[in-house]
Design a protein around this motif. Structure first.
Motif, PDB file in Angstrom:
ATOM      1  N   PRO A  42      26.090  58.940  53.560  1.00 53.38           N
ATOM      2  CA  PRO A  42      25.183  57.822  53.312  1.00 53.38           C
ATOM      3  C   PRO A  42      25.968  56.576  52.918  1.00 53.38           C
ATOM      4  N   ILE A  43      25.519  55.435  53.384  1.00 49.71           N
ATOM      5  CA  ILE A  43      26.186  54.176  53.060  1.00 49.71           C
ATOM      6  C   ILE A  43      25.626  53.584  51.772  1.00 49.71           C
ATOM      7  N   ASP A  44      24.529  54.142  51.268  1.00 54.23           N
ATOM      8  CA  ASP A  44      23.878  53.597  50.082  1.00 54.23           C
ATOM      9  C   ASP A  44      24.789  53.617  48.857  1.00 54.23           C
ATOM     10  N   ASN A  45      25.571  54.673  48.717  1.00 58.45           N
ATOM     11  CA  ASN A  45      26.380  54.811  47.510  1.00 58.45           C
ATOM     12  C   ASN A  45      27.592  53.884  47.507  1.00 58.45           C
ATOM     13  N   GLY A  46      28.107  53.509  48.657  1.00 60.92           N
ATOM     14  CA  GLY A  46      29.329  52.727  48.694  1.00 60.92           C
ATOM     15  C   GLY A  46      29.141  51.292  49.136  1.00 60.92           C
ATOM     16  N   ILE A  47      27.905  50.777  49.131  1.00 64.56           N
ATOM     17  CA  ILE A  47      27.661  49.435  49.656  1.00 64.56           C
ATOM     18  C   ILE A  47      28.313  48.367  48.773  1.00 64.56           C
ATOM     19  N   LEU A  48      28.332  48.580  47.468  1.00 66.39           N
ATOM     20  CA  LEU A  48      28.955  47.601  46.573  1.00 66.39           C
ATOM     21  C   LEU A  48      30.470  47.571  46.795  1.00 66.39           C
ATOM     22  N   LEU A  49      31.069  48.726  46.969  1.00 65.84           N
ATOM     23  CA  LEU A  49      32.504  48.787  47.233  1.00 65.84           C
ATOM     24  C   LEU A  49      32.844  48.096  48.554  1.00 65.84           C
ATOM     25  N   LEU A  50      32.039  48.319  49.593  1.00 66.77           N
ATOM     26  CA  LEU A  50      32.272  47.664  50.876  1.00 66.77           C
ATOM     27  C   LEU A  50      32.141  46.144  50.761  1.00 66.77           C
ATOM     28  N   LEU A  51      31.189  45.678  49.966  1.00 72.47           N
ATOM     29  CA  LEU A  51      31.013  44.244  49.759  1.00 72.47           C
ATOM     30  C   LEU A  51      32.228  43.636  49.065  1.00 72.47           C
ATOM     31  N   VAL A  52      32.736  44.308  48.045  1.00 70.77           N
ATOM     32  CA  VAL A  52      33.910  43.803  47.311  1.00 70.77           C
ATOM     33  C   VAL A  52      35.137  43.779  48.220  1.00 70.77           C
ATOM     34  N   ILE A  53      35.331  44.845  49.008  1.00 69.48           N
ATOM     35  CA  ILE A  53      36.471  44.890  49.927  1.00 69.48           C
ATOM     36  C   ILE A  53      36.362  43.762  50.952  1.00 69.48           C
ATOM     37  N   GLY A  54      35.157  43.498  51.454  1.00 68.29           N
ATOM     38  CA  GLY A  54      34.958  42.420  52.412  1.00 68.29           C
ATOM     39  C   GLY A  54      35.255  41.060  51.818  1.00 68.29           C
ATOM     40  N   LEU A  55      34.839  40.841  50.567  1.00 70.40           N
ATOM     41  CA  LEU A  55      35.114  39.558  49.915  1.00 70.40           C
ATOM     42  C   LEU A  55      36.610  39.364  49.678  1.00 70.40           C
ATOM     43  N   VAL A  56      37.298  40.423  49.259  1.00 68.79           N
ATOM     44  CA  VAL A  56      38.742  40.328  49.048  1.00 68.79           C
ATOM     45  C   VAL A  56      39.452  40.042  50.366  1.00 68.79           C
ATOM     46  N   PHE A  57      39.059  40.728  51.432  1.00 64.52           N
ATOM     47  CA  PHE A  57      39.670  40.512  52.734  1.00 64.52           C
ATOM     48  C   PHE A  57      39.435  39.079  53.213  1.00 64.52           C
ATOM     49  N   ALA A  58      38.220  38.554  53.046  1.00 66.70           N
ATOM     50  CA  ALA A  58      37.925  37.182  53.463  1.00 66.70           C
ATOM     51  C   ALA A  58      38.746  36.178  52.646  1.00 66.70           C
ATOM     52  N   PHE A  59      38.880  36.432  51.346  1.00 70.44           N
ATOM     53  CA  PHE A  59      39.674  35.535  50.498  1.00 70.44           C
ATOM     54  C   PHE A  59      41.137  35.526  50.933  1.00 70.44           C
ATOM     55  N   LEU A  60      41.697  36.708  51.214  1.00 69.96           N
ATOM     56  CA  LEU A  60      43.086  36.780  51.645  1.00 69.96           C
ATOM     57  C   LEU A  60      43.288  36.108  52.997  1.00 69.96           C
ATOM     58  N   GLN A  61      42.356  36.277  53.910  1.00 69.72           N
ATOM     59  CA  GLN A  61      42.473  35.629  55.212  1.00 69.72           C
ATOM     60  C   GLN A  61      42.409  34.109  55.062  1.00 69.72           C
ATOM     61  N   PHE A  62      41.536  33.630  54.181  1.00 74.87           N
ATOM     62  CA  PHE A  62      41.430  32.193  53.948  1.00 74.87           C
ATOM     63  C   PHE A  62      42.722  31.645  53.345  1.00 74.87           C
ATOM     64  N   LYS A  63      43.284  32.358  52.384  1.00 73.47           N
ATOM     65  CA  LYS A  63      44.529  31.908  51.755  1.00 73.47           C
ATOM     66  C   LYS A  63      45.680  31.884  52.760  1.00 73.47           C
ATOM     67  N   MET A  64      45.753  32.915  53.611  1.00 76.81           N
ATOM     68  CA  MET A  64      46.832  32.964  54.591  1.00 76.81           C
ATOM     69  C   MET A  64      46.681  31.865  55.633  1.00 76.81           C
ATOM     70  N   SER A  65      45.457  31.538  56.014  1.00 80.53           N
ATOM     71  CA  SER A  65      45.265  30.499  57.034  1.00 80.53           C
ATOM     72  C   SER A  65      45.569  29.117  56.479  1.00 80.53           C
TER      73      SER A  65
END
Length: 73
Positions: A42-65
């Motif tokens: 189920p994706i219900d239990n890990g949705i918050l973790l996926l959101l945090v990982i996505g935000l960190v990845f977007a922040f790192l991509q923005f910083k690198m660009s």
């Protein structure tokens, strides 16, 4: 160009009546049988973790660009 309301109203009536012709008149299908739930992850239990990982990845991509861009002197 002048918009003629009668043409727009006629077009709307024709489009909505055609959609009504294809409406389904059959009774709804019976509900699926009840039983044990299927095995899966189920994706219900890990949705918050996926959101945090996505935000960190977007922040790192923005910083690198922004780091790779040349700044004018």
């Amino acid at each position: 160009m002048r918009i003629v309301p009668n043409t727009i109203i006629n077009l709307a009536v024709v489009l909505f009546s055609v959609a009504n012709c294809f409406a389904d008149n059959e009774p709804p299908a019976p509900p699926p049988p009840t039983g044990p739930t299927p095995i899966g992850l189920p994706i219900d239990n890990g949705i918050l973790l996926l959101l945090v990982i996505g935000l960190v990845f977007a922040f790192l991509q923005f910083k690198m660009s922004t780091k790779d861009k040349k700044t004018p002197m």
